[in-house]
Design a protein around this motif. Structure first.
Motif, mmCIF file in Angstrom:
data_model
loop_
_atom_site.group_PDB
_atom_site.id
_atom_site.type_symbol
_atom_site.label_atom_id
_atom_site.label_comp_id
_atom_site.label_asym_id
_atom_site.label_seq_id
_atom_site.Cartn_x
_atom_site.Cartn_y
_atom_site.Cartn_z
ATOM 1 N N ARG A 72 42.878 26.350 33.671
ATOM 2 C CA ARG A 72 42.397 26.969 34.934
ATOM 3 C C ARG A 72 43.668 25.932 36.163
ATOM 4 O O ARG A 72 42.161 24.490 35.870
ATOM 5 N N ASP A 73 43.515 26.288 37.794
ATOM 6 C CA ASP A 73 43.827 24.927 37.767
ATOM 7 C C ASP A 73 43.067 24.001 38.546
ATOM 8 O O ASP A 73 42.122 24.490 39.312
ATOM 9 N N GLY A 74 43.084 22.597 38.864
ATOM 10 C CA GLY A 74 41.895 21.391 38.430
ATOM 11 C C GLY A 74 40.559 21.989 38.126
ATOM 12 O O GLY A 74 39.994 21.079 37.765
ATOM 13 N N LYS A 100 35.866 36.595 32.328
ATOM 14 C CA LYS A 100 34.844 36.724 33.178
ATOM 15 C C LYS A 100 35.332 35.423 34.992
ATOM 16 O O LYS A 100 35.546 35.995 35.852
ATOM 17 N N LYS A 101 35.738 34.366 34.220
ATOM 18 C CA LYS A 101 35.799 33.478 35.213
ATOM 19 C C LYS A 101 37.751 33.828 35.863
ATOM 20 O O LYS A 101 37.721 33.957 36.705
ATOM 21 N N GLY A 105 43.406 36.581 41.429
ATOM 22 C CA GLY A 105 43.799 35.234 42.483
ATOM 23 C C GLY A 105 43.684 33.928 41.541
ATOM 24 O O GLY A 105 44.126 32.725 41.958
ATOM 25 N N SER A 106 43.222 34.101 40.508
ATOM 26 C CA SER A 106 42.397 32.691 40.035
ATOM 27 C C SER A 106 43.871 32.768 38.559
ATOM 28 O O SER A 106 45.306 33.403 39.025
ATOM 29 N N LYS A 107 43.996 31.578 39.114
ATOM 30 C CA LYS A 107 44.957 31.004 38.286
ATOM 31 C C LYS A 107 45.242 29.391 37.642
ATOM 32 O O LYS A 107 44.901 29.233 37.133
ATOM 33 N N LEU A 120 46.488 38.698 39.065
ATOM 34 C CA LEU A 120 46.977 40.366 40.193
ATOM 35 C C LEU A 120 45.561 41.681 39.762
ATOM 36 O O LEU A 120 45.712 41.925 40.991
ATOM 37 N N ASP A 121 45.249 41.277 39.123
ATOM 38 C CA ASP A 121 44.241 42.667 38.941
ATOM 39 C C ASP A 121 43.132 42.823 37.645
ATOM 40 O O ASP A 121 43.722 41.564 36.119
ATOM 41 N N VAL A 122 42.142 43.288 37.353
ATOM 42 C CA VAL A 122 41.371 43.515 36.304
ATOM 43 C C VAL A 122 40.853 44.608 36.597
ATOM 44 O O VAL A 122 40.887 45.629 36.188
ATOM 45 N N ILE A 123 41.448 44.725 35.085
ATOM 46 C CA ILE A 123 40.878 45.956 33.396
ATOM 47 C C ILE A 123 39.913 45.854 33.417
ATOM 48 O O ILE A 123 38.789 46.543 34.123
#
Length: 342
Positions: A72-74, A100-101, A105-107, A120-123
């Protein structure tokens, strides 16, 4: 029918960790689907069970290096992304660990940053819809940064990516290899063609269903995930014609079985199609196309065990597996093969 009905015990030493150097030198357990009688051959002996006018059908999907490791970024924590299905342009359905994390929006960043993505989406169950961003050509970034998505029971690193690819792989899109086809060489296929056997192709891109265990005890309550397949007019016509002549339709792998039996559902004969299927084949299923099956040895309690049992009987398949274990056959993706014949 219960999931536990398809269970068996296997010593881990029989799980093949590497492919054979000579693909067609795997062992071949031949089983009569009616009587359950078995005999032991080598894979190149498959020619003894094919005749002029029969149709051998293979899945020409190509495995992409779909397993990516990023962060993840950072953050320094490693995140694994397994690309399962391309939904549109650079947007993919992916299995993410830990999931889970990975919220909307997570990158994630891969390698030196020439490839990145955003959720973009959580299934469900770690499944996310992800959009990828990259410099240059996407396939080149995958070749540089991705790994072949070997199943978790293969714990040793793959030295050559082509070892997890059939020699006739053509269309990118699979998250796993159609492993029954790994036993064929170009020379063996040429020999089969020269016998007058039709060698035809379908395409089914292997997705999440391959990795999803059966979590319910009543198998009829299990829900299969959809996979995209394509059947051409030429292949449909050849199969329809030769089947009417009483010739064998030999599926190479469970993906071919699912493609052909999906394509004919509700119809009298095969017609060209490009669509998705969630077909679930288990004992009691009535086959309308496939007469014989070349397949590898599968995981206990899996949907694949249920499918091969439908080709014969659960008892015959479990007896054949017991014989294979006694004779120390190699199991699963890089293992030996089984031919279920008429």
């Amino acid at each position: 029918m219960k999931t536990d009905d398809f269970d068996f015990e296997l010593d881990e030493s029989l799980i093949a960790q590497h492919p054979l150097k000579d693909r067609d030198h795997a062992r071949l357990l031949v089983m009569d689907k009616t009587t359950g009688e078995v005999c032991h051959k080598m894979f190149y002996d498959i020619v003894d069970y094919l005749e002029d006018g029969d149709v051998l059908v293979l899945n020409d999907t190509k495995v992409i290096p779909a397993r990516l490791y990023g962060h993840r970024d950072g953050k320094e924590e490693k995140v694994e992304v397994l690309m399962l299905k391309n939904t549109k342009d650079d947007i993919w359905e992916c299995l993410v660990k830990p999931g889970k994390k990975m919220r909307v929006g997570s990158k994630l960043i891969f390698g030196d940053g020439r490839l990145s993505c955003e959720v973009l989406d959580v299934i469900e169950d770690g499944v996310r819809i992800i959009e990828f961003f990259y410099d240059g050509i996407f396939e080149e970034r995958l070749d540089e940064l991705g790994e072949m998505p070997l199943p978790p029971y293969i714990t040793e690193k793959l030295e050559n990516k082509d070892d997890y690819q059939t020699v006739y792989a053509k269309y990118d899109g699979s998250a796993a290899a159609p492993t029954a086809g790994l036993h064929f060489t170009e020379e063996l296929l040429d020999k089969i063609r020269n016998m007058g056997v039709y060698v035809e192709f379908v395409t089914l891109h292997v997705g999440l269903g391959t990795f999803r265990p059966v979590k319910v005890n009543d198998i009829e309550k299990h829900i299969m995930h959809k996979e995209v397949y394509s059947l051409s007019r030429e292949t449909a016509d050849v199969i329809n014609r030769q089947k009417k002549l009483g010739k064998k339709i030999v599926a190479v792998g469970t993906t071919v079985v699912r493609t052909l039996e999906s394509a004919i559902r509700g119809e009298d004969e095969l017609t060209p199609k490009s669509e998705s299927t969630d077909i679930f084949i288990y004992p009691g299923f009535e086959f309308k196309v496939v007469t014989s099956l070349i397949t590898n040895f599968h995981l206990p309690k899996s949907t694949l065990m249920m499918l091969v049992s439908a080709m014969s009987t659960r008892e015959n398949i479990l007896n054949a597996y017991s014989e294979a274990i006694k004779e120390k056959y190699r199991f699963f993706s890089f293992g030996d093969a089984m031919f279920i014949k008429e």
